[in-house]
Design an enzyme around this catalytic site. Structure first.
Site, PDB file in Angstrom:
ATOM      1  N   TYR A  72      -7.733  -6.083  -4.854  1.00  0.00           N
ATOM      2  CA  TYR A  72      -7.580  -5.568  -6.225  1.00  0.00           C
ATOM      3  C   TYR A  72      -8.762  -4.669  -6.594  1.00  0.00           C
ATOM      4  O   TYR A  72      -8.592  -3.560  -7.108  1.00  0.00           O
ATOM      5  CB  TYR A  72      -7.474  -6.737  -7.212  1.00  0.00           C
ATOM      6  CG  TYR A  72      -7.211  -6.298  -8.641  1.00  0.00           C
ATOM      7  CD1 TYR A  72      -5.934  -5.948  -9.057  1.00  0.00           C
ATOM      8  CD2 TYR A  72      -8.255  -6.210  -9.570  1.00  0.00           C
ATOM      9  CE1 TYR A  72      -5.681  -5.535 -10.363  1.00  0.00           C
ATOM     10  CE2 TYR A  72      -8.018  -5.803 -10.877  1.00  0.00           C
ATOM     11  CZ  TYR A  72      -6.729  -5.466 -11.266  1.00  0.00           C
ATOM     12  OH  TYR A  72      -6.491  -5.042 -12.560  1.00  0.00           O
ATOM     13  N   ALA A  85     -10.794  -3.040  -4.610  1.00  0.00           N
ATOM     14  CA  ALA A  85     -10.749  -1.787  -3.844  1.00  0.00           C
ATOM     15  C   ALA A  85      -9.698  -0.844  -4.419  1.00  0.00           C
ATOM     16  O   ALA A  85      -9.905   0.369  -4.515  1.00  0.00           O
ATOM     17  CB  ALA A  85     -10.458  -2.088  -2.373  1.00  0.00           C
ATOM     18  N   SER A 124      -9.837  -0.592 -13.752  1.00  0.00           N
ATOM     19  CA  SER A 124     -10.194  -1.898 -14.304  1.00  0.00           C
ATOM     20  C   SER A 124     -11.703  -2.009 -14.293  1.00  0.00           C
ATOM     21  O   SER A 124     -12.372  -1.358 -13.478  1.00  0.00           O
ATOM     22  CB  SER A 124      -9.604  -3.009 -13.434  1.00  0.00           C
ATOM     23  OG  SER A 124     -10.190  -4.252 -13.754  1.00  0.00           O
ATOM     24  N   LYS A 145      -8.683  -0.630  -7.504  1.00  0.00           N
ATOM     25  CA  LYS A 145      -9.090  -0.088  -8.808  1.00  0.00           C
ATOM     26  C   LYS A 145     -10.266   0.879  -8.687  1.00  0.00           C
ATOM     27  O   LYS A 145     -10.392   1.819  -9.480  1.00  0.00           O
ATOM     28  CB  LYS A 145      -9.401  -1.241  -9.774  1.00  0.00           C
ATOM     29  CG  LYS A 145      -8.153  -2.064 -10.141  1.00  0.00           C
ATOM     30  CD  LYS A 145      -7.079  -1.166 -10.747  1.00  0.00           C
ATOM     31  CE  LYS A 145      -5.809  -1.890 -11.119  1.00  0.00           C
ATOM     32  NZ  LYS A 145      -4.789  -0.999 -11.691  1.00  0.00           N
ATOM     33  N   GLY A 202       5.217   0.644 -15.048  1.00  0.00           N
ATOM     34  CA  GLY A 202       4.772  -0.644 -15.602  1.00  0.00           C
ATOM     35  C   GLY A 202       5.125  -0.748 -17.075  1.00  0.00           C
ATOM     36  O   GLY A 202       4.558  -1.559 -17.808  1.00  0.00           O
ATOM     37  N   VAL A 254       7.150   1.364  -7.433  1.00  0.00           N
ATOM     38  CA  VAL A 254       6.243   2.511  -7.286  1.00  0.00           C
ATOM     39  C   VAL A 254       5.676   2.646  -5.874  1.00  0.00           C
ATOM     40  O   VAL A 254       5.107   3.682  -5.539  1.00  0.00           O
ATOM     41  CB  VAL A 254       5.074   2.467  -8.313  1.00  0.00           C
ATOM     42  CG1 VAL A 254       5.582   2.563  -9.730  1.00  0.00           C
ATOM     43  CG2 VAL A 254       4.204   1.231  -8.104  1.00  0.00           C
TER      44      VAL A 254
HETATM   45  P1  NAP Z   1       1.505  -6.789 -16.597  1.00  0.00           P
HETATM   46  O1  NAP Z   1       1.776  -7.276 -17.963  1.00  0.00           O
HETATM   47  O2  NAP Z   1       1.694  -7.727 -15.442  1.00  0.00           O
HETATM   48  O3  NAP Z   1       2.335  -5.458 -16.346  1.00  0.00           O
HETATM   49  C1  NAP Z   1       2.372  -4.827 -15.094  1.00  0.00           C
HETATM   50  C2  NAP Z   1       3.778  -4.305 -14.896  1.00  0.00           C
HETATM   51  O4  NAP Z   1       3.834  -3.608 -13.636  1.00  0.00           O
HETATM   52  C3  NAP Z   1       4.816  -5.440 -14.819  1.00  0.00           C
HETATM   53  O5  NAP Z   1       5.915  -5.167 -15.647  1.00  0.00           O
HETATM   54  C4  NAP Z   1       5.220  -5.423 -13.355  1.00  0.00           C
HETATM   55  O6  NAP Z   1       6.563  -5.803 -13.127  1.00  0.00           O
HETATM   56  C5  NAP Z   1       5.045  -3.962 -13.018  1.00  0.00           C
HETATM   57  N1  NAP Z   1       5.023  -3.783 -11.575  1.00  0.00           N
HETATM   58  C6  NAP Z   1       4.477  -4.582 -10.630  1.00  0.00           C
HETATM   59  N2  NAP Z   1       4.735  -4.101  -9.407  1.00  0.00           N
HETATM   60  C7  NAP Z   1       5.464  -2.975  -9.576  1.00  0.00           C
HETATM   61  C8  NAP Z   1       6.046  -2.041  -8.695  1.00  0.00           C
HETATM   62  N3  NAP Z   1       5.927  -2.187  -7.357  1.00  0.00           N
HETATM   63  N4  NAP Z   1       6.732  -1.005  -9.207  1.00  0.00           N
HETATM   64  C9  NAP Z   1       6.880  -0.867 -10.541  1.00  0.00           C
HETATM   65  N5  NAP Z   1       6.366  -1.734 -11.428  1.00  0.00           N
HETATM   66  C10 NAP Z   1       5.655  -2.770 -10.949  1.00  0.00           C
HETATM   67  O7  NAP Z   1       0.007  -6.298 -16.459  1.00  0.00           O
HETATM   68  P2  NAP Z   1      -0.934  -5.469 -17.476  1.00  0.00           P
HETATM   69  O8  NAP Z   1      -2.040  -6.371 -17.831  1.00  0.00           O
HETATM   70  O9  NAP Z   1      -0.148  -4.802 -18.503  1.00  0.00           O
HETATM   71  O10 NAP Z   1      -1.526  -4.405 -16.441  1.00  0.00           O
HETATM   72  C11 NAP Z   1      -1.274  -3.010 -16.554  1.00  0.00           C
HETATM   73  C12 NAP Z   1      -2.329  -2.282 -15.742  1.00  0.00           C
HETATM   74  O11 NAP Z   1      -3.608  -2.534 -16.304  1.00  0.00           O
HETATM   75  C13 NAP Z   1      -2.401  -2.731 -14.289  1.00  0.00           C
HETATM   76  O12 NAP Z   1      -2.635  -1.610 -13.465  1.00  0.00           O
HETATM   77  C14 NAP Z   1      -3.601  -3.640 -14.264  1.00  0.00           C
HETATM   78  O13 NAP Z   1      -4.206  -3.727 -12.997  1.00  0.00           O
HETATM   79  C15 NAP Z   1      -4.492  -2.969 -15.288  1.00  0.00           C
HETATM   80  N6  NAP Z   1      -5.489  -3.866 -15.877  1.00  0.00           N
HETATM   81  C16 NAP Z   1      -5.120  -5.004 -16.522  1.00  0.00           C
HETATM   82  C17 NAP Z   1      -6.109  -5.826 -17.054  1.00  0.00           C
HETATM   83  C18 NAP Z   1      -5.788  -7.110 -17.770  1.00  0.00           C
HETATM   84  O14 NAP Z   1      -6.703  -7.905 -17.999  1.00  0.00           O
HETATM   85  N7  NAP Z   1      -4.545  -7.356 -18.184  1.00  0.00           N
HETATM   86  C19 NAP Z   1      -7.460  -5.485 -16.910  1.00  0.00           C
HETATM   87  C20 NAP Z   1      -7.793  -4.316 -16.242  1.00  0.00           C
HETATM   88  C21 NAP Z   1      -6.798  -3.508 -15.737  1.00  0.00           C
HETATM   89  P3  NAP Z   1       6.898  -7.338 -12.766  1.00  0.00           P
HETATM   90  O15 NAP Z   1       6.429  -8.143 -13.928  1.00  0.00           O
HETATM   91  O16 NAP Z   1       8.374  -7.321 -12.578  1.00  0.00           O
HETATM   92  O17 NAP Z   1       6.117  -7.632 -11.515  1.00  0.00           O
END
Ligand code: NAP
Length: 250
Positions: A157, A159, A143, A161, A14, A65
């Protein structure tokens, strides 16, 4: 400056967006060479370009992944380039809203495949490499939605996390004797492309629940990931660290 990861190799899934990109930069600033891996190669390349602008060493990889073969090929490629992996940050993830009736079987499978199986596959692929090097550190991304009730996030989602927290405890216990620490960060809502669709009204609702009065910034989540990946956290394993502005307290 903290350069406690000098000479280490970090792999960040990511790494092409949001929190993962901030993690790449933070680990780079701490001295690590960083493999930024993402479904979007362009995103990973943009991260590596930002690292290069800051004088940091990185390499971009495309990976899905949820594919065991792709994950193994990624780990092999990083090992060929830099000789191993010392730090793994499992940051790749997808998000979905919706109640039970709105999540069908395909949506369940797709999200669990990326968010939970993806982390499992990465751990399985890097652990033999870390064992050979005498240890390592893994940081997973859960999360706030995996820790307490969630009004918005989909059942799949939530489940996934909650599952990440279980995976972290299980592997933290199993791998401790190999010198491999496994920890987890549970962010509250963080200002990344993942929540871009929420809109001004949604942001106001989400912000109201946060004692510190704002959404998190990716760098604030990355700081917690970097701490858990670093020698400063040498006596911490199996732990989940809330980084949510006080929105959830235990
Ligand atoms: P983000 O900006 O959407 O980044 C997630 C990245 O993961 C994107 O570049 C996406 O690529 C990539 N990705 C998706 N499916 C994939 C796959 N199959 N293989 C490899 N890469 C993949 O989201 P973020 O907010 O930084 O989230 C990062 C982590 O933090 C996630 O696990 C999320 O659940 C967790 N999180 C986020 C928040 C929040 O509020 N932002 C809160 C709690 C937890 P594409 O863009 O090409 O799909």
């Amino acid at each position: 400056m903290d350069d406690s990861l000098r000479g280490k190799v970090a792999l960040v899934t990511g790494g092409g967006s949001g929190i993962g990109r901030a993690v790449c930069l933070q680990l780079g600033h701490m001295g690590a060479r960083v493999a930024a891996a993402d479904l979007s190669l362009a995103g990973a390349q943009a991260t590596v370009a930002q690292m290069a602008d800051a004088g940091l060493e990185g390499a971009a990889y495309r990976v899905d992944v949820s594919s065991a073969a792709a994950v193994q090929a990624l780990v092999d490629a990083v090992c060929r380039r830099w000789g191993g992996v010392d730090v793994l940050a499992n940051t790749a993830g997808i998000y979905q809203v919706g109640g039970l009736d709105e999540i069908d079987e395909a949506a369940w499978d797709r999200l669990l495949d990326v968010n939970l199986k993806g982390a499992f596959l990465l751990c399985r692929a890097v652990v033999p490499v870390m064992r050979e090097r005498g240890g390592g550190a893994i940081v997973n991304l859960s999360s706030i939605s995996g820790r307490t009730k969630s009004d918005l996030a989909g059942v799949n989602y939530v489940a996934s996390k909650a599952g990440i927290i279980g995976l972290t405890m299980c592997l933290g216990n199993q791998l401790a004797r190999d010198g491999i620490r496994v920890n987890c960060v549970a962010p509250g809502t963080t200002d990344t492309p993942m929540v871009a669709d929420v809109g001004a009204e949604g942001r106001a609702v989400l912000t109201k629940r946060v004692p510190l009065g704002r959404l998190g910034q990716p760098e604030e989540i990355a700081a917690a990931v970097a701490f858990l990946a670093s020698p400063a956290a040498s006596y911490i394993t199996g732990e989940t660290l809330n980084v949510n502005g006080g929105a959830f307290m235990v």
